[in-house]
Structure formats: structure tokens, C-alpha cells
Write a protein that holds these residues in place. Sequence first.
Motif, short mmCIF file in Angstrom:
data_model
loop_
_atom_site.label_atom_id
_atom_site.label_comp_id
_atom_site.label_asym_id
_atom_site.label_seq_id
_atom_site.Cartn_x
_atom_site.Cartn_y
_atom_site.Cartn_z
N GLN A 59 19.36 -6.28 27.34
CA GLN A 59 19.22 -7.91 28.09
C GLN A 59 18.63 -7.79 29.69
OE1 GLN A 59 23.55 -9.17 28.56
NE2 GLN A 59 23.26 -10.40 26.50
N ARG A 60 18.44 -9.18 29.51
CA ARG A 60 17.51 -9.57 31.10
C ARG A 60 17.79 -10.23 31.99
NH1 ARG A 60 12.12 -8.28 32.07
NH2 ARG A 60 11.33 -8.21 29.82
N GLY A 61 18.28 -9.41 32.76
CA GLY A 61 18.94 -10.75 33.74
C GLY A 61 18.64 -11.65 34.25
N SER A 62 19.27 -12.51 35.10
CA SER A 62 18.67 -13.33 36.41
C SER A 62 17.51 -12.81 36.66
CB SER A 62 19.58 -14.91 36.78
OG SER A 62 20.66 -13.60 37.44
N ASP A 63 18.03 -12.13 37.38
CA ASP A 63 16.53 -10.70 38.16
C ASP A 63 15.83 -10.36 37.30
OD1 ASP A 63 17.77 -9.12 36.92
OD2 ASP A 63 19.02 -7.86 38.67
N GLY A 64 15.57 -10.57 36.03
CA GLY A 64 14.45 -9.88 35.50
C GLY A 64 14.35 -8.28 35.15
N ILE A 65 15.72 -7.64 35.41
CA ILE A 65 15.55 -6.45 35.16
C ILE A 65 16.11 -6.50 33.88
CG2 ILE A 65 16.60 -4.28 35.67
CD1 ILE A 65 15.78 -5.30 38.83
N GLU A 66 16.02 -5.86 32.60
CA GLU A 66 16.21 -5.36 31.23
C GLU A 66 17.30 -4.47 31.11
OE1 GLU A 66 13.72 -3.91 28.73
OE2 GLU A 66 13.38 -6.74 27.90
N ARG A 67 18.51 -5.02 30.79
CA ARG A 67 19.23 -3.20 30.92
C ARG A 67 20.07 -2.90 29.61
NH1 ARG A 67 19.90 -6.91 35.10
NH2 ARG A 67 20.11 -5.78 37.71
N PRO A 68 20.41 -1.85 29.52
CA PRO A 68 20.47 -1.65 27.75
C PRO A 68 21.99 -2.39 27.76
CG PRO A 68 20.58 0.43 29.26
CD PRO A 68 20.56 -0.71 30.10
N PHE A 69 22.46 -2.68 25.93
CA PHE A 69 23.01 -3.90 25.94
C PHE A 69 24.34 -3.39 24.88
CE2 PHE A 69 24.92 -7.55 24.10
CZ PHE A 69 25.74 -7.99 24.07
N GLY A 70 23.82 -2.70 24.36
CA GLY A 70 24.10 -1.57 23.18
C GLY A 70 23.43 -1.64 22.22
N LYS A 71 23.96 0.10 20.81
CA LYS A 71 22.73 -0.02 20.01
C LYS A 71 22.80 -0.63 18.41
CE LYS A 71 22.37 4.70 22.19
NZ LYS A 71 22.23 6.15 22.01
N VAL A 72 22.21 -0.52 17.73
CA VAL A 72 22.80 -0.50 16.40
C VAL A 72 22.02 0.28 15.32
CG1 VAL A 72 21.56 -2.36 14.01
CG2 VAL A 72 22.12 -3.42 16.80
N SER A 73 22.44 0.62 14.96
CA SER A 73 22.01 2.07 14.34
C SER A 73 22.39 1.87 12.58
CB SER A 73 24.00 3.01 14.25
OG SER A 73 23.76 3.56 15.52
N ALA A 74 22.10 3.10 11.88
CA ALA A 74 21.79 2.67 10.27
C ALA A 74 22.83 2.68 9.98
CB ALA A 74 20.93 4.07 9.92
N GLY A 75 23.27 1.19 8.74
CA GLY A 75 24.51 1.13 8.62
C GLY A 75 25.19 -0.17 9.05
N GLU A 76 24.26 -0.52 10.43
CA GLU A 76 24.93 -1.21 10.68
C GLU A 76 23.96 -2.75 10.65
OE1 GLU A 76 27.87 0.30 14.32
OE2 GLU A 76 25.32 -0.11 14.54
N PHE A 77 24.82 -4.12 10.86
CA PHE A 77 24.39 -5.18 10.46
C PHE A 77 24.26 -6.34 11.59
CE2 PHE A 77 27.76 -5.52 8.50
CZ PHE A 77 28.79 -6.68 8.93
N ILE A 78 23.04 -6.77 11.89
CA ILE A 78 23.17 -7.86 13.51
C ILE A 78 22.78 -9.75 12.85
CG2 ILE A 78 21.41 -7.28 14.25
CD1 ILE A 78 22.28 -7.10 16.63
N ASN A 79 23.34 -10.75 13.21
CA ASN A 79 23.07 -11.81 13.45
C ASN A 79 23.12 -12.13 12.44
OD1 ASN A 79 21.92 -11.27 16.20
ND2 ASN A 79 19.95 -11.45 15.26
N ASP A 80 24.13 -12.14 11.68
CA ASP A 80 25.03 -12.23 10.82
C ASP A 80 25.56 -13.81 10.39
OD1 ASP A 80 27.16 -11.01 11.75
OD2 ASP A 80 28.33 -11.24 9.87
N ASN A 81 25.95 -14.57 11.15
CA ASN A 81 25.76 -15.44 12.08
C ASN A 81 24.55 -16.86 11.63
OD1 ASN A 81 28.79 -15.47 11.83
ND2 ASN A 81 28.40 -15.60 14.89
N ALA A 82 24.14 -16.06 11.78
CA ALA A 82 22.10 -16.98 11.75
C ALA A 82 21.83 -17.38 10.48
CB ALA A 82 21.46 -15.89 12.17
N LEU A 83 22.85 -16.69 9.43
CA LEU A 83 22.46 -16.99 8.14
C LEU A 83 22.85 -18.42 7.81
CD1 LEU A 83 23.57 -14.20 5.56
CD2 LEU A 83 21.22 -14.56 6.56
N PHE A 84 23.96 -18.89 8.31
CA PHE A 84 24.76 -20.34 8.20
C PHE A 84 24.33 -20.70 9.35
CE2 PHE A 84 26.95 -17.12 5.85
CZ PHE A 84 26.39 -17.41 4.69
#
Length: 136
Positions: free
Chosen positions: A64-89
Motif C-alpha cells: 500500500q502506498r501511504g499518503s506520504d507516497g511510501i509503499e509499505r508491505p501489506f500482505g502476501k498472496v501465495s499459490a492456492g489463494e484467491f483475491i478480489n472475489d467480491n469484484a466478480l459481482f
Amino acid sequence: MADHFVVTNARRLPLFARLDAQQMDWVASVTQVLRFEPGEELFKQGEPAQGMMMVISGGGLLVQRGSDGIERPFGKVSAGEFINDNALFNDITTQATLRASESSIVLFLSRQQMRNLLAHHPEIRANLNLPALPKV
């Protein structure tokens, strides 16, 4: 006939657990197999999410890029995981950037493809594994 690789992997998603073989083939026929190399962005913070992604191999780092413009680690997505399923609907905006941390293979199903699929095969709607499916 749908790609066996896509069917086998998409079948592992809870959303599709109750679909019969024909319905799963329909889903697989509109699902893309994407490849990303380290450093490539799968999606970018602040942009509309286009659909759901399932990481088949490899993985990525959410930042995530903060309001200060610096990117900070937020999490990881690994094999077998899914993301943005809400975006289907739903129209949603991504809250982080997902950047491949290694060579990755990802299944991608877009919201538009899901809408088209439900329009042509409304019987799928009853078999999706959702508590309450929003109107599309």
C-alpha cells in the motif's frame, strides 16, 4: 471443451464448489490463464478491480502506498489463494497493489465475463456458493 488445467484449479474455489461438470466447463471457458514475472503488477492500488484472481503457482506481495507516497508491505498472496472475489459481482476499488514476487501463473475471471456467463446460463446462479448473491 474447457481446459482441464483451468477446470481442475477453478474447482478448488469455494465459490464454484457446487457447480456441476457442465457449469464448471462454462466457467472455465471464460477464465484466462495469465503469467507474471517478478516485479510485474497484477493490479494497482486505487484502480477498479476487474475481477477475481487465483494464484496457481508463484505468488505476490501486496503493498500500500501511504499518503506520504511510501509503499509499505501489506500482505502476501501465495499459490492456492484467491483475491478480489467480491469484484466478480461488485464495483470495488483495489486497496493495495499486488506485485509478483516470483514467476506466477494466475487464473483470472473478469466481472464482465461473469455477468455474461450468468446472462447466458442463469442456472449457474443457484449453484454458486455465496450467502447472498447480489443482483448483476
